[in-house]
Design a protein around this motif. Sequence first.
Motif, PDB file in Angstrom:
ATOM      1  N   MET A   1      16.642 -22.100   3.877  1.00 27.35           N
ATOM      2  CA  MET A   1      17.042 -21.533   2.647  1.00 27.35           C
ATOM      3  C   MET A   1      16.557 -20.148   2.727  1.00 27.35           C
ATOM      4  N   ILE A   2      17.554 -19.245   2.337  1.00 29.11           N
ATOM      5  CA  ILE A   2      17.415 -17.727   2.363  1.00 29.11           C
ATOM      6  C   ILE A   2      16.266 -17.423   1.456  1.00 29.11           C
ATOM      7  N   GLN A   3      15.978 -18.004   0.279  1.00 35.17           N
ATOM      8  CA  GLN A   3      15.158 -17.546  -0.750  1.00 35.17           C
ATOM      9  C   GLN A   3      13.547 -17.777   0.059  1.00 35.17           C
ATOM     10  N   PHE A   4      13.520 -18.998   0.637  1.00 38.09           N
ATOM     11  CA  PHE A   4      12.349 -19.124   1.185  1.00 38.09           C
ATOM     12  C   PHE A   4      11.995 -18.058   2.273  1.00 38.09           C
ATOM     13  N   LYS A   5      12.962 -17.913   2.916  1.00 40.07           N
ATOM     14  CA  LYS A   5      12.734 -16.686   4.123  1.00 40.07           C
ATOM     15  C   LYS A   5      12.456 -15.449   3.320  1.00 40.07           C
ATOM     16  N   LEU A   6      13.154 -14.880   2.551  1.00 35.20           N
ATOM     17  CA  LEU A   6      12.840 -13.761   1.837  1.00 35.20           C
ATOM     18  C   LEU A   6      11.305 -13.761   0.977  1.00 35.20           C
ATOM     19  N   ALA A   7      10.925 -14.804   0.418  1.00 36.92           N
ATOM     20  CA  ALA A   7       9.707 -14.961  -0.016  1.00 36.92           C
ATOM     21  C   ALA A   7       8.808 -14.852   1.005  1.00 36.92           C
ATOM     22  N   TYR A   8       8.842 -15.908   2.004  1.00 40.55           N
ATOM     23  CA  TYR A   8       7.931 -15.598   3.211  1.00 40.55           C
ATOM     24  C   TYR A   8       7.902 -14.299   3.631  1.00 40.55           C
ATOM     25  N   HIS A   9       8.972 -13.615   3.945  1.00 41.89           N
ATOM     26  CA  HIS A   9       9.065 -12.419   4.659  1.00 41.89           C
ATOM     27  C   HIS A   9       8.256 -11.128   3.913  1.00 41.89           C
ATOM     28  N   HIS A  10       8.403 -11.428   2.757  1.00 40.92           N
ATOM     29  CA  HIS A  10       8.018 -10.403   1.636  1.00 40.92           C
ATOM     30  C   HIS A  10       6.456 -10.321   1.616  1.00 40.92           C
ATOM     31  N   LEU A  11       5.987 -11.708   1.733  1.00 42.04           N
ATOM     32  CA  LEU A  11       4.582 -11.985   1.628  1.00 42.04           C
ATOM     33  C   LEU A  11       3.840 -11.263   2.964  1.00 42.04           C
ATOM     34  N   VAL A  12       4.646 -11.606   4.142  1.00 41.51           N
ATOM     35  CA  VAL A  12       4.159 -11.401   5.546  1.00 41.51           C
ATOM     36  C   VAL A  12       4.125  -9.760   5.730  1.00 41.51           C
ATOM     37  N   LYS A  13       5.099  -9.242   5.350  1.00 37.74           N
ATOM     38  CA  LYS A  13       5.545  -7.754   5.333  1.00 37.74           C
ATOM     39  C   LYS A  13       4.550  -6.900   4.641  1.00 37.74           C
ATOM     40  N   ASN A  14       4.149  -7.555   3.455  1.00 34.70           N
ATOM     41  CA  ASN A  14       3.219  -6.706   2.925  1.00 34.70           C
ATOM     42  C   ASN A  14       1.839  -6.969   2.706  1.00 34.70           C
ATOM     43  N   LYS A  15       1.683  -7.463   4.165  1.00 38.85           N
ATOM     44  CA  LYS A  15       0.081  -8.104   3.911  1.00 38.85           C
ATOM     45  C   LYS A  15      -0.950  -7.301   3.697  1.00 38.85           C
ATOM     46  N   ASN A  16      -0.843  -5.806   3.472  1.00 36.37           N
ATOM     47  CA  ASN A  16      -1.774  -5.063   3.025  1.00 36.37           C
ATOM     48  C   ASN A  16      -1.872  -5.108   1.583  1.00 36.37           C
ATOM     49  N   GLN A  17      -0.838  -5.667   1.029  1.00 34.13           N
ATOM     50  CA  GLN A  17      -1.301  -5.804  -0.497  1.00 34.13           C
ATOM     51  C   GLN A  17      -1.477  -7.606  -0.838  1.00 34.13           C
ATOM     52  N   SER A  18      -0.518  -8.451   0.005  1.00 33.51           N
ATOM     53  CA  SER A  18      -0.779  -9.883  -0.475  1.00 33.51           C
ATOM     54  C   SER A  18      -2.070 -10.657   0.119  1.00 33.51           C
ATOM     55  N   LEU A  19      -2.457  -9.808   1.237  1.00 33.68           N
ATOM     56  CA  LEU A  19      -3.719 -10.478   1.764  1.00 33.68           C
ATOM     57  C   LEU A  19      -4.805 -10.071   0.805  1.00 33.68           C
ATOM     58  N   PRO A  20      -5.130  -9.049   0.290  1.00 31.28           N
ATOM     59  CA  PRO A  20      -6.268  -8.938  -0.472  1.00 31.28           C
ATOM     60  C   PRO A  20      -6.087  -9.810  -2.081  1.00 31.28           C
TER      61      PRO A  20
END
Lengths: 254, 637
Positions: free
Chosen positions: B1-20
């Motif tokens: 599912m593309i939505q899941f991929k996008l959500a996951y991708h965004h979370l991982v790509k912006n790890k500088n913000q999503s990790l904190p």
Amino acid sequence: MSLLNLKHIKKVFTEGNTNQIVALRDIDLSVEKGEFVAIMGESGAGKSTLLNIIATLDQPTSGTITLNQTDLSHLSEKDSSQFRREHLGFVFQSFNLLDTFNNRDNIFLPLVLSKAKHEFMIDRIKPLSKALGIDNLLDRQPSEISGGQKQRIAIARALITQPDLLLADEPTGALDSGNSEKILRLFNQINHSGQTILMVTHSAEAASYAQRTLFIKDGIIYNELYRGDQNRSHYLEQIINSLAALQSREVTSQ
Amino acid sequence: MIQFKLAYHHLVKNKNQSLPFIFSNTIWIAVVYIFLAMLYDTNLKNISFGTIAVALMQLGLGFVILVSGLAIIYAEQTLNKQRTKELGLYSMLGLNKHNLRQVIGIENLLFYAISTGLGLIIGITFSKLSVMSLRVLLSFEHLHQTLTIKPIAIAAIIFAIIFLLLTLYDFLGLRHINPMTLWQKASKPETVPKGHTFLAITGLIVLTIGYYISISSRASLSAFLQMMVAIILVVVGTYLIFIVGSIVFLKLLKQNENYYYKPKNFIAVANMLFRMKQNGAGLATISLLCTATLVSIIASVSLVAGQNNLLNLWSKRDIQIVSTSPINLVQNEQITQFASKTNISLQSHRQMTVTTPTNGELKNNYFKANNSLKTEVAISSLDLQQYNHIEGSHYHLADDEILLYSPDNTYQGKEIIIHGHTYKVKPVTSFDTSFVYNHSTYKPIFIIAKSQAIAQKINPTPVLYVTSFNTVGTKSACKQFGEKLPNLLNADPASITSRFVIKDLFGSLFGGFLFIGVLIGLVMICATAMIIYYKQVSEGYSDKANYAIMRQLGLSQQETRKAINSQVLTVFLLPIVGAVINLAFALPVLKNVLSVFSMYNINILIIVSFICIALLIIIYMLIYWSTTVVYRQIISS
């Protein structure tokens, strides 16, 4: 004595322990006060490395570089920071305006860093904003204005310290042709008022606004073209021919 | 599912913000779990004064849920800025709003799942470890902890609700927005909230009402709801004041040109103004956590520090027997025999008769007998002859004069009006055989009148016989004597007070409170550290690009360091100041809570408060200093 002098500049990057990449082999270059010089070359030709060295953001492996008789090749981090903000002005392809400041404060930034008085800043910005036509933009945020307008703000920021040398890195790279033309005309105008400009560009069109164009390839200066008394379209033709020759030589040399 | 991929991708790509962000959520979930675990997984309810402990824990739980909800919503706003940009891109590439909602929903679900999982693991580990270690450190063996599913499930549900609200809020932000505005929104500075004068006034009013409730309400279980309302109001008020207040403060700094156009201040003020709401919210969170740390530690330490006071209040003698009829000869014989049997000797035997205490309230020196929520004192009376005999003193009194003994000299009035008669008060500071009738929590006040007749007029109740003596012998023998005495005399345990028995009882009782207080304080200070860390890291990543540009323009490393220090120091003290103000208004409540445990000595509370504030400032500075190092590393990497 020229304003900017580079002699036998060599820059080698070491990747890992053994793999050495020669970015600049042997660059000799001098820029006179009041000149407008363009540097052209393909990606990877060493343009950015050269610009970084002139901008004191990087230091050469060997060779000497002086600006106004100041030796730039061995400045400490602190001295080079101070040197940059007092003697150099920067215009970037991506504008590099700070979204935390409004446009006015973006322009003030170099002066603030040099601990100038606020009254002095106001005195400086008045004629500048008039000349650049940015009076009505000063109180807005960078995020609220167009690319061409952003570049004008960036130019104002570069000029407010009245630098010895204005360094422009692909200043029209992110702009449409209309805005590019306006910015380059502005460069001409600034140059006529006595400002020395060194501009790195891909675009022959942009280079045609300069008085002299240098072609870099494989870390050395391959060719040099003076505009002289030619009109711009004629000079542009010459630059395009020169670029074509540069590329065909590449083909034949392979 | 593309939505899941996008959500996951965004979370991982912006790890500088999503990790904190995940990190701070994890901390909140862990904290809430620790509170729930204390409530549901321990025998807290069954230890002495357990109902009060449970009520206090519930208040604490309400507080942390509220603060974590607000903190998470604010933290997500930073994240949203970046996400808005990406959503704008997806929308330009042809995703419709329903698809975008799915992307947001999935991403928030991922955040929720990861944070809750990690938070529960950390919470379980932390509460197990801390209960174990504190049991050893404070030698408090009465508290047991098990691991059940209930607190886990409740914590998961609470945060599911918070994330659901968050998602709905995100959906709301998507409406009326086209791709272009989504794309541009990301680099816009935060704007001054609409009607910020109104918000500031609202904040002040809310805070004042909260403070008023907390000052005026009396500590009792019936005031539980009131206290909860006060906490909610103070939390909301603190947020509003900090957000609006810090914006006004920064704007003033910016308007002061001589201050603003200095290298270090210029960058610092602009950075803080750029994310002003988030900045204010972060400071408010830190301030509230500091308040909670202070309140829990001060309350529990004060209880422990006041332990001896309470002991002296209950009985200054080793054994004190309060009865409605005098000790007869048979009983006297029993006591002496039992004493020699347990190898102790009895000394300085004393006897007095006082009137049975009458409960009531003292207002403007006027005593009104009652038994209600307002009741706070218990007055009894005796004649001067007995008092002079016991104290070895030589006071003289007129008919309308009395001596008044109140614990820690808390009665300040020059006269007292009882049953329509006004008496001149001479305060006395010592009364060797004072006692607390039935160990009630009302403040005992003893009135010494010229004669028995006047004493009876002041407090017309049947007399009580108070017999007291000291015991000399080994500690265990004395304690054994005290424990067995009620049985021997066939008397109500509340009527016989043994210092040795009570001391042990208090030790375990207040040990329990110290345990809980230290645990909560520890959790809060850890949460504070983590939130400051989160603030510095997330701000570090968002400021990184700007500092890189400024370095190109000629900002040296040294100047960068100065700018960072200024940015940290300008607002560094605000949370502590806020916490101290909040504490000042919480102290009356604390005083009331402590009076439930018959502690009326406000000096102890104040001394403990000062020590705790000093300690907190030191710890706070250490946290700030070390996290600033992290911020600086992010900036210059």
